[in-house]
Design an enzyme around this catalytic site. Sequence first.
Site, mmCIF file in Angstrom:
data_model
loop_
_atom_site.group_PDB
_atom_site.id
_atom_site.type_symbol
_atom_site.label_atom_id
_atom_site.label_comp_id
_atom_site.label_asym_id
_atom_site.label_seq_id
_atom_site.Cartn_x
_atom_site.Cartn_y
_atom_site.Cartn_z
ATOM 1 N N ARG A 58 57.869 71.191 78.174
ATOM 2 C CA ARG A 58 58.562 69.948 78.513
ATOM 3 C C ARG A 58 57.673 68.713 78.442
ATOM 4 O O ARG A 58 58.081 67.667 77.930
ATOM 5 C CB ARG A 58 59.141 70.011 79.933
ATOM 6 C CG ARG A 58 60.541 70.538 80.000
ATOM 7 C CD ARG A 58 60.718 71.239 81.313
ATOM 8 N NE ARG A 58 59.787 72.355 81.375
ATOM 9 C CZ ARG A 58 60.067 73.575 80.928
ATOM 10 N NH1 ARG A 58 61.258 73.837 80.479
ATOM 11 N NH2 ARG A 58 59.175 74.548 80.943
ATOM 12 N N THR A 59 56.470 68.803 78.992
ATOM 13 C CA THR A 59 55.658 67.592 79.073
ATOM 14 C C THR A 59 55.335 67.096 77.670
ATOM 15 O O THR A 59 55.548 65.929 77.336
ATOM 16 C CB THR A 59 54.377 67.843 79.892
ATOM 17 O OG1 THR A 59 54.758 68.382 81.155
ATOM 18 C CG2 THR A 59 53.591 66.562 80.110
ATOM 19 N N LYS A 87 35.461 75.258 67.398
ATOM 20 C CA LYS A 87 34.077 75.325 66.892
ATOM 21 C C LYS A 87 33.085 74.818 67.918
ATOM 22 O O LYS A 87 31.892 74.751 67.665
ATOM 23 C CB LYS A 87 33.951 74.451 65.631
ATOM 24 C CG LYS A 87 34.831 74.843 64.480
ATOM 25 C CD LYS A 87 34.533 73.900 63.310
ATOM 26 C CE LYS A 87 35.532 74.038 62.193
ATOM 27 N NZ LYS A 87 35.444 72.902 61.260
ATOM 28 N N ARG A 108 46.246 67.109 78.547
ATOM 29 C CA ARG A 108 46.378 68.191 79.541
ATOM 30 C C ARG A 108 45.167 69.089 79.386
ATOM 31 O O ARG A 108 44.838 69.523 78.282
ATOM 32 C CB ARG A 108 47.661 68.986 79.313
ATOM 33 C CG ARG A 108 47.708 70.241 80.171
ATOM 34 C CD ARG A 108 49.032 70.916 80.160
ATOM 35 N NE ARG A 108 50.025 70.142 80.909
ATOM 36 C CZ ARG A 108 51.247 70.572 81.158
ATOM 37 N NH1 ARG A 108 51.635 71.762 80.733
ATOM 38 N NH2 ARG A 108 52.089 69.832 81.833
ATOM 39 N N HIS A 136 49.354 65.861 88.355
ATOM 40 C CA HIS A 136 50.253 65.781 87.204
ATOM 41 C C HIS A 136 51.131 64.551 87.464
ATOM 42 O O HIS A 136 52.308 64.665 87.816
ATOM 43 C CB HIS A 136 51.071 67.072 87.129
ATOM 44 C CG HIS A 136 51.870 67.262 85.879
ATOM 45 N ND1 HIS A 136 52.069 66.259 84.951
ATOM 46 C CD2 HIS A 136 52.537 68.354 85.405
ATOM 47 C CE1 HIS A 136 52.815 66.745 83.962
ATOM 48 N NE2 HIS A 136 53.112 68.007 84.223
#
Length: 312
Positions: A58-59, A87, A108, A136
Site C-alpha cells: 500500500r505505501t 553489491k 522505507r 511511519h
Amino acid sequence: MTNEFYHSDIISIKDLSRTHFDQIFAATDRIMELSPERRRNLCRGRVLGSLFYEPSTRTRLSFDAAIASMGGSSLGISDVSSSSIHKGESLADTVRMMSIYSDVLVLRHALDGSSRFASEVSSKSVINAGSGTEEHPTQAIQDLYTLRREKGRIDGLKIGIIGDLKYGRTVYSLLYGLGNYDVDVRLISPESLRIRSDSVYEIKKRLDFSESTDISEHIDELDVLYVTRIQKERFPDVEEYIKVKGSYVVGLDLLGQMKKDAIIMHPLPRVDEISSDVDDTPHARYFKQAEYGMYARAALLNLILNQDVRPG
Ligand code: NCD
C-alpha cells in the site's frame, strides 16, 4: 499563509503540530474534490523516487498512484537484490543518486534513524515511509484523516489500539500524532508486546492512556478499535513470536459487544488478526483508510513540491 511544507522533509510525526495536520487534512479534502483532469495538472513532470528496502504494498503503490494522479511519474527500487545495494552500495550513496534523478524521495528502511540520515545527505525532500520500529508518519496522517472523516472529529474519541505495540511503528506515529488531541487511549497487547519503555515517558507527556492485556475490559466503550499485525519479522527469536501469535482475533463475536457506530481500523497488511467476515460489516474501515492514504499522500506531495499551494 505560507506553505511550510514546501521543500520540507517528513521524518517524524513529532515534527508536526495540530495546525500542520489541519493543513494536510484541508489539502486532502481539496485533492479529493478535484476532477481527475484538474488533478493531473498539479505535479506535471515531477518525479517521485522511492527506495524500499523492506516489503510494501500500500505505501509504495499509494505514493505511485498519488504522483501519477497529479501528472507526475515515479521510479525506484523495491527489490534490493536487483540494484547496486546488493553489491554493497551504501544508503548515503544510493540516496544521493536518487536525489539527482527525482524531485522528492520516499524511503522505507529497517533501521531506526534511516530517514533522518537520508534527509541529511539528500538534496531533495525525504519522506519517511517506515523507519525500523520507530515511525511511519504518513500512515499516522492517513489514520488521523480517517478518524476525522469517519468519526467527524478526533477530540473526545475513545480509541483502543490492540496487537503488537512493541514493534509496530504505525502505533508510535499514531500515538505521537494523537498527542495533539484530547483523546482517551486504551492500549491492549500481550504482556511481552507492551509499548517500549523508552517511549512511554514521551507519550505520557502528551496523552492519557491505560494498558491492559484483555480486550473485553474495554470493547463496549470504544469508538475506534485500531488493530495491528504481530510484526513477525522483527522478533529476535521466533519462539517468542510463536508464544504470542494469534493472541487476538477480531471476529463477529467481538463486534457484537461494540458500540453500533464503533469503527475498526488497521494499517494493513492483515494476517489473521481480523477475520474476513468482519470486512462486510459497517464497522470495517480499513480499506477506506487505505484509500484515504492515497489522497493524503497526494496532498502531502503537492504541498512539498509546489510552493504556491494553499495550506489549509
Ligand atoms: C505497516 C508497516 O509497514 O509498518 N504497513 C503499512 O505501511 N501499512 C504495518 C505492518 O506492516 O504491519
